[in-house]
Motif scaffolding. Sequence first.
Motif, PDB file in Angstrom:
ATOM      1  N   LYS A   1       6.224  -2.477  -7.048  1.00 48.19           N
ATOM      2  CA  LYS A   1       6.427  -3.370  -8.804  1.00 48.19           C
ATOM      3  C   LYS A   1       7.853  -4.767  -8.079  1.00 48.19           C
ATOM      4  O   LYS A   1       7.514  -5.682  -8.016  1.00 48.19           O
ATOM      5  N   LEU A   2       8.846  -3.490  -7.280  1.00 45.71           N
ATOM      6  CA  LEU A   2       9.977  -4.382  -6.105  1.00 45.71           C
ATOM      7  C   LEU A   2       8.925  -5.644  -5.192  1.00 45.71           C
ATOM      8  O   LEU A   2       9.469  -6.507  -5.235  1.00 45.71           O
ATOM      9  N   ARG A   3       8.234  -4.687  -5.048  1.00 46.51           N
ATOM     10  CA  ARG A   3       8.226  -5.373  -3.331  1.00 46.51           C
ATOM     11  C   ARG A   3       6.930  -6.599  -3.590  1.00 46.51           C
ATOM     12  O   ARG A   3       6.869  -7.669  -2.808  1.00 46.51           O
TER      13      ARG A   3
ATOM     14  N   ASP B   1       0.844  -0.610  -0.116  1.00 48.54           N
ATOM     15  CA  ASP B   1       0.289   0.180  -0.414  1.00 48.54           C
ATOM     16  C   ASP B   1       0.919   1.777   0.139  1.00 48.54           C
ATOM     17  O   ASP B   1       1.028   1.999   0.823  1.00 48.54           O
ATOM     18  N   ILE B   2       2.108   1.385  -1.477  1.00 47.06           N
ATOM     19  CA  ILE B   2       2.194   2.603  -1.262  1.00 47.06           C
ATOM     20  C   ILE B   2       2.089   3.492  -2.806  1.00 47.06           C
ATOM     21  O   ILE B   2       1.696   2.662  -3.248  1.00 47.06           O
ATOM     22  N   ALA B   3       2.578   4.646  -3.062  1.00 45.86           N
ATOM     23  CA  ALA B   3       2.183   5.286  -3.889  1.00 45.86           C
ATOM     24  C   ALA B   3       2.992   4.918  -4.984  1.00 45.86           C
ATOM     25  O   ALA B   3       2.498   5.388  -6.446  1.00 45.86           O
ATOM     26  N   ASP B   4       4.197   5.110  -4.778  1.00 45.37           N
ATOM     27  CA  ASP B   4       5.303   4.931  -6.003  1.00 45.37           C
ATOM     28  C   ASP B   4       5.187   3.187  -6.073  1.00 45.37           C
ATOM     29  O   ASP B   4       5.639   2.078  -6.334  1.00 45.37           O
TER      30      ASP B   4
END
Length: 777
Positions: free
Chosen positions: A362-364, A354-357
């Motif tokens: 995608k990495l996570r 739940d992050i904007a970046d």
Amino acid sequence: MKQPHPGIGSGSLARLVPSIVTCLSIIVPTVRSQVVRTKTSVPEKHEARPVTVADAIEMTKLVGSPAYDSGTSTEHNPALFSPDGTHLVIVTRKGNIDKNINDYALILFDTNQVLRSPTPVVLALLSSSSNRPGIQDIQWVDDRTIAFLGENTGELQQVYEVDCQTKRLTKLTSHSTSVIAYAIAPNEDRFFFQAHRPAEALFDEKAGRDSLVVSSQRLSDLLAGESRWGSGNFVDLFSKTRNREEEVPVRTRADLAPAHIWLSPDARYLIGATLVAHIPDIWNDYKDRWVQERVRTSPLHGDSPLLYQYSLIDTESGQTEVLLDAPLGDDIPEVLWSQDSNSVVVAGVYLPLDIADTTERKLRQSKKMIAEIRIPSLDILPISSREICSLRCSLRWDPRSDKLVVESTIYSGSSVPDGASLAFQRAAAGWAEVELPNFGQGHSGQIAVNLEEDMNTRPRLFAKDTQTGQKSLLLDFNPQFKDLNFGQVQDVTFKATDGRKVSAGLYLPPHYAKGNTYPLVIQTHAWNPERFWIDGPWPSAFAAQPLAGKGFVVLQLSEDLHVVSTPEEAPKEASAYEGAVEFLDRLGVIDRNRVGLIGFSRTGLGVEHALTHSKYHFAAAIIADGSDDGYFSYLSILPSLSWRWPDFEGLNAGSPFGSGLSAWLKNSSGFNLARVTAPVREEAYHPSSLLYAWEWFAGLSRLGKPVELIYMPDATHVLVKPRDRLNSQQGSVDWFCFWLRDEEDPDSAKAEQYARWRELRKMEQENEAKAKAATVN
């Protein structure tokens, strides 16, 4: 308060009582008896003998990290140093076949002496008669006190402490079930532990329960009449003080996993893995196959997918909060508290999505990360954008530089090679990767401790001065091996019949002669040329050197993990067996008509496929506690393990109902048993695996094909008890000697075994005659 037990002893092992000297003389060569000879005496010569299964079982082994014990490289932190670096401890294990126990020793060294005259001190000697280790999970509580989980013969696993100066061993818990994890903070009287829940009876006439509505219970539990699955997979948390008998239950928001727990240095917070009751929709975006199996499967009848996440438990109030709103993968990641208890580092974990970046998100989705979490705000500070710990790693604070040292202990697609170490340090803008301190894992100041071994070199433990390079032998665990005639092992590469490259370890008979051909046994799973393996990566059915000593060529294969749970998995594994036959036949090493297969665990799928679908002839096979893709196994796991059905349906390209049944008839080995021509020995190590083995045993029996099933109801997947190992590993040697060499052991105790197998041979010969007659007609 528990009464302390007198310590085993102090000083050198020569001071120990004779029985202990006998037990440990094989693992501590630094204490030698002096033999006085006259001038005319001639040293006695002993002819080296072949390796036996007993040699493998009674081999003294270093008990290392989970990474080392699971078969990875030797870079695994073999010694545990005290906080002040003045002492180090190791643990050894040795099987005792006669008593059916495993002997464990906790051994202490003074780091000031390891380069001059290393003197081992046995702090604790415990023998386990169960499948649990006698000593495990060692922690230095302070500079003189060590805690560990331990048990003696006939006992349950409990928490112990030993004082390194007085050698006094104290049992801290006496719980009614086995303790499986604990957490102790320095200078704190209270500690915490997890213990298995007792198995509950499913039927109880006194309670009026003489019938049961079946929902999510396991079939094996219904047959046993008690909830063994729940007892093994759910635990309760307790707190206790050293000077009181009372065990205080600690209530948590969710059920805890039977795994490690981590206590903050101030004993205020505890971190553990808790069961996820309601899986968030956003978790569907993680790319982890293991996580997807559980997230995307609709549980049947309230079944749990057994998906966990880390939680933070307030030890004062009992309040439980989610530490990371993300799932744990198929391995418990590492956790390390800061010394001030204000933050915790977690490694090998997925981070919340739940992050904007979008780039970071995608990495996570696909990478396991390492991050710091502030306590109690739960703010997350990523430490590195690289996937350092894809499966397992270890963490520690370097005491001199306050750097965080991370070592990747298992490589599985991460950006850091197996065994590599990295260092990080907090900076104003966050965390930054920095130069490693001048000593790494297994080190304490100027002293490093390393285990040296390879495929032809027995393990020995060395201490080394990192500045001068001076090296000293601490322990030769098995000096008796010099009197054994080991087969030479070679690291080889060949092409499978599907064209891919396969790496393997080739064990040759001790008296191998070029130009002769030998029967071949292919052992599947996990080849590693950096490890010294008498039997194989695990002791379940594998018996490489004992087989080589009987005149077999043995090939220990690696496996391909890229197509797991797809219709290509089993055929790809079988193609490696076919390629091995072609490779060794071209070299003129083997008789291709005398080839045997051993499948263990997941690679049972490949062996089953080879026996039912390959055009190659295999003369005999063993499937030990193997995975199965059959219809009966599929139904037997439902509905209680509903998250497992995607694996079966992935292997067979659909569900076995309606139009999907045709794919199962083609792919599933259980529907193709009529093609099996090799005698098959199955081994099942607990009630659940008996269900997995049943389709092949029942089906081959119905078809009049030679098959036998060995059932060990109290064994574990990786065999532990010496007699279980003897039944399995010696069974492998005897089975292949019988079918591939036409040899029988003259031991009268095995008369019934060979009478049984001769009947199976008659069955095989009758089948061959019928097949030949059918071909002629």
